[in-house]
Design an enzyme around this catalytic site. Structure first.
Site, short mmCIF file in Angstrom:
data_model
loop_
_atom_site.label_atom_id
_atom_site.label_comp_id
_atom_site.label_asym_id
_atom_site.label_seq_id
_atom_site.Cartn_x
_atom_site.Cartn_y
_atom_site.Cartn_z
N PHE A 154 -9.82 -39.64 5.78
CA PHE A 154 -8.53 -38.96 5.88
C PHE A 154 -7.75 -39.59 7.01
CE2 PHE A 154 -5.41 -35.80 7.05
CZ PHE A 154 -4.92 -35.44 5.81
N ASP A 163 -9.89 -44.71 13.58
CA ASP A 163 -9.04 -43.52 13.57
C ASP A 163 -9.79 -42.44 14.34
OD1 ASP A 163 -7.84 -41.10 13.05
OD2 ASP A 163 -7.32 -41.58 10.98
N LYS A 168 -3.97 -35.09 17.59
CA LYS A 168 -4.67 -33.81 17.73
C LYS A 168 -4.97 -33.42 19.19
CE LYS A 168 -6.64 -33.29 13.12
NZ LYS A 168 -6.09 -32.01 12.72
N1 PLP Z 1 -6.55 -38.97 10.93
C1 PLP Z 1 -7.54 -38.07 10.98
C2 PLP Z 1 -8.94 -38.52 11.19
C3 PLP Z 1 -7.25 -36.70 10.84
O1 PLP Z 1 -8.24 -35.80 10.88
C4 PLP Z 1 -5.91 -36.32 10.64
C5 PLP Z 1 -5.56 -34.90 10.45
O2 PLP Z 1 -6.37 -34.08 10.08
C6 PLP Z 1 -4.91 -37.31 10.60
C7 PLP Z 1 -5.27 -38.62 10.75
C8 PLP Z 1 -3.48 -36.93 10.40
O3 PLP Z 1 -2.97 -36.37 11.56
P1 PLP Z 1 -1.56 -35.58 11.52
O4 PLP Z 1 -1.77 -34.36 10.71
O5 PLP Z 1 -1.28 -35.30 12.97
O6 PLP Z 1 -0.56 -36.50 10.92
#
Ligand code: PLP
Length: 393
Positions: free
Chosen positions: A124, A215, A244
């Protein structure tokens, strides 16, 4: 717009790991804005720092130097493998920046005309068009085709499949710009990375000058018990993304990069709100408080307590629960495929017991409380979760 399936619950107040709804009912919050409220709710240090910042300066353009941004960038660089930072406002945006960096690096440093970025199945990476294309879950692509070109997918932690994919792409010469991967898949089911897989991935990327981009949006900033998820895996990436937990509940994202991979020049990328003084003050407060309160040790100790307790619960409900997975204060309880229980249904039932939990897909129930949670609160979390499971069985 009708973009969220919401629980019928309106939260009005919070303090530490606890929130109250508009009816005055209290809940133990093991969601924390989905791994975001690092210091809990209404934290005193955060409140003081942001009140002062609001009284001084809230927003200026990136046309000017921003001391708070420079301070936060210095802290991040001094505490990680990276040499420079680009600030934005969310995880998806941080990954967009990483994707642009990877493509430019591929063009410039490897002479690739049509660079490909490899990401993992069940990953994700966010909901903007490139980030959702990077997300290796077809359910998030459905209805939004055509997806962005230049992405392909490998099974997470599967070394031979990844090597075969890289060899196939690179048979006729360089074509892969980057591998973008989570150190632990959060939303995809709380699935930790395998050290041997990441160690070999690091070797391959180094040999071929492919960027290894992690990520760390969900795992970074202390949630695993180390500041960065890559420390759990014993490798260092060429770049990584954050959001986050970085702002402790305030909108900030970041792309961090090593000098050797930093191909951005003035004009290549920008964000109006990215790195504004208010958001950076929030980030600085999180950083300072993680160190001042020794929160990494707390995450490790409380994470072990939580994991032990969850393992006991798995033993109590063997027909429904399979195992526990995770690092630190990012733990998932895995529901058996044969069980009639589904994670969203458990999260709903937990609300009745005064406990907030979040699903990570249909079969994993995720716990991501504030990093400040104490021993008594973990005990209470486990007690309320046990009551939830008993109410269903
Ligand atoms: N990357 C990871 C690993 C995530 O868990 C998330 C959100 O859950 C995102 C990217 C996306 O972040 P945002 O919702 O701040 O765009």
């Amino acid at each position: 717009m009708n973009t969220y399936g919401r629980f019928p619950l309106a939260l009005a107040k919070g303090k530490g790991c606890w929130v109250k709804d508009t009816q005055g009912r209290r809940y133990l919050d093991a969601v924390a804005g989905i791994a975001t409220c690092t210091l809990g709710h209404s934290d005193r240090a955060m409140h003081r720092a942001l009140r002062r910042q609001l009284g001084r300066l809230q927003h200026v353009s990136n046309l000017y130097q921003i001391p708070e941004q420079e301070q936060l960038a210095s802290w991040l660089v001094n505490h990680s493998c990276a040499d420079s930072v680009f600030f934005c406002n969310s995880g998806a945006e941080a990954n967009e920046a990483a994707i642009k960096l990877a493509r430019k690096h591929g063009h410039q440093r490897r002479g690739i005309e049509q660079p490909v970025i490899l990401t993992a199945a069940a990953s994700f990476h966010g909901r903007t068009l490139a980030a959702v294309t990077a997300t290796g879950q077809p359910k998030y692509h459905k209805g939004f085709e055509p997806m962005v070109t230049g992405f392909d997918y490998f099974p997470y932690n599967d070394l031979s499949a990844l090597e075969a994919l890289i060899n196939r792409y690179e048979q006729a010469g360089p074509s892969i710009a980057a591998v973008l991967v989570e150190p632990l898949q959060g939303e995809g089911g709380v699935n930790p990375g395998d050290r041997a897989f990441f160690s070999r991935l690091r070797e391959i990327c180094t040999q071929r000058n492919i960027l290894l981009i992690l990520d760390e949006v969900q795992v970074g900033m202390g949630r695993s018990g180390r500041l960065w998820g890559y420390e759990q895996l014993g490798i260092t990436p060429d770049a990584f993304t954050l959001a986050k937990g970085l702002g402790g509940g305030h909108a900030i994202g970041a792309l961090l990069v090593n000098a050797s991979a930093d191909v951005f020049e003035p004009g290549d990328h920008a964000s109006t709100f990215g790195g504004n003084p208010f958001a950076c003050r929030a980030g600085l407060t999180v950083a300072t408080e993680i160190e001042r309160r020794g929160l990494l040790n707390n995450v490790t100790a409380r994470g072990e307590q939580l994991r032990d307790g969850l393992q006991e619960l798995v033993k109590c409900f063997p027909e429904h629960l399979e195992t526990v997975r995770g690092w630190g204060l990012l733990q998932g309880i895995v529901i058996r495929e044969s069980s009639s229980w589904k994670a969203p249904q458990l999260a709903q039932a937990a609300i009745d017991q005064g406990l907030l939990l979040v699903a990570a897909g249909p079969s994993v129930l995720r716990m991501v409380p504030p990093l400040t949670i104490n021993q008594r609160e973990i005990r209470e979390l486990l007690r309320r979760l046990a009551a939830t499971l008993s109410s269903l069985s």
